[in-house]
Design a protein around this motif. Sequence first.
Motif: not given
Length: 501
Positions: A246-261, A391-403
């Motif tokens: 019933e009570h749920k929140w979503l927050v989407a952010f940027t940064g490394t895998h670790i720092d934001p927390y 995740p480690q501060g490296q450059d990655v694409p803005m989005a990815m998908g696979w199939l």
Amino acid sequence: MRIERDIAVPTRDGTPVVVDVFRPDEDGPVPVIASISPYGKGVHWPERYPQYEHVPHHEHMVWETPDPVWWTDRGYAVLRADTRGTGASPGRLDLYGRQDAEDFHDVIEWAGTQPWSTGKVASSGISWLAMMGWRAAALRPPHLAAVIAWEGSTDFYREAAYQGGLYTHGFIDFWWARQIEPQRTGAEGDDWREVLPAHPLLDDYHRARTTDLENITVPLLSGANWGGVQLHLRGNVEGWRRAASEHKWLVAFTGTHIDPYYEDWALELQERFLDRFLKGEADRMDGVAPVRLAIRHGRETTWRDTTDLPLPGTDWRELYLGAGTLGFDPPAAGTVPYPSTFDTDPVTEPLELTGPVALRLWLTARQDDLDVFARVHHLDADGVPIPAVGPQGQDVPMAMGWLRASHRATDPERSEPYRPWHPHDRAVPLVAGEPTLLEVEIWPTSITLAPGERLRLEFAVSDSELGTMAHDHPDLRRPAEGAVVHVGGEHASHLLVPVIG
């Protein structure tokens, strides 16, 4: 701060799970923040990885766990547990299986019944610790009062083991050698480096590690990182959407895998959330929107509060693939080779794309199977990609998908126009020379193009250059050389994008 180490917590089958507990100096019961992982509850952070910018530098910090000094100062106990078969906990390793989830359930129940506990327990932590929070929450332990799932995937097969049906060889090999093997207490249990390649379809092995998200009813704070394009992003969004809480929140952010927390804004949000549901301070989450998104403008962001994701009022539009082009108008019929890139014209006014993306790709191949690697890039006014923060501060694409093409079957009852759902339970070979539709899920993103900037869709035959993010097991690769992409006409390949007005 009071510290009790190596407490043996009994589980339902009698095998102990060993925990450390950190409590405030003051007497009296307090709520508990619990976590469990195979990483070693007592392994000091610098012994494993360099400390990130926002991670506290003191002797009690352990990889991806809540800071016990910070939380005990605020009236919480912090509990860390070693997964069965790792660290100080004996037994057979059953990573992410039913036994693993039940162990965390039993640890939560133990913590909720101790004299120093108020009976209110939350799960919190990053990555694996968040994944185990989802798992335990689906079992509904009575003393679990809330879950903070910070960058934690929810679908083992689709997000961790076989993205789009492609084995995550680079990550599994790196992670197991670096994180799991040093902490194992014996040889009992599966080694995923050996077992997962033998389970390319979503079979009973993977089903045993599937979380019933609809069974989660406790208050939930899901933390998603736009840059988590390989492992956790999809799970945080899907988990938030599908949880019955019933009570749920979503927050989407940027940064490394670790720092934001560990950043101030995130700690404030976590404290408000736990104060509300573990301390009963009814007004602490007042004014916090159900969804808070960091809208990306290149590497800069602005916060937006909203009620849902996909965003209400999203204008779903097709961007059609052409001969190196990407546009809202369908091109003439034709074919282009795979791999290729497709660019929009420079935009004349700001264009925001925030939400999930889907690719409808018509393709003809010479072989009976192949792997599709799709990447979405933000190009600046000079045509240079603006990368996301990985995740480690490296450059990655803005989005990815696979199939994997043989996994192209979809479940119409679970698919959305913007998110195809592939059962991955059977392989259907391609017919050589026959145009075939592949519906490719591209994980959610946020991209805002400024005037003069462009969007690019890139197809690749491999991703070995991504290192630990690569799907390059030598026996499991299916390169797409010689395939052609159909554009325009009756086989009009296109991207379905979330345009925000």
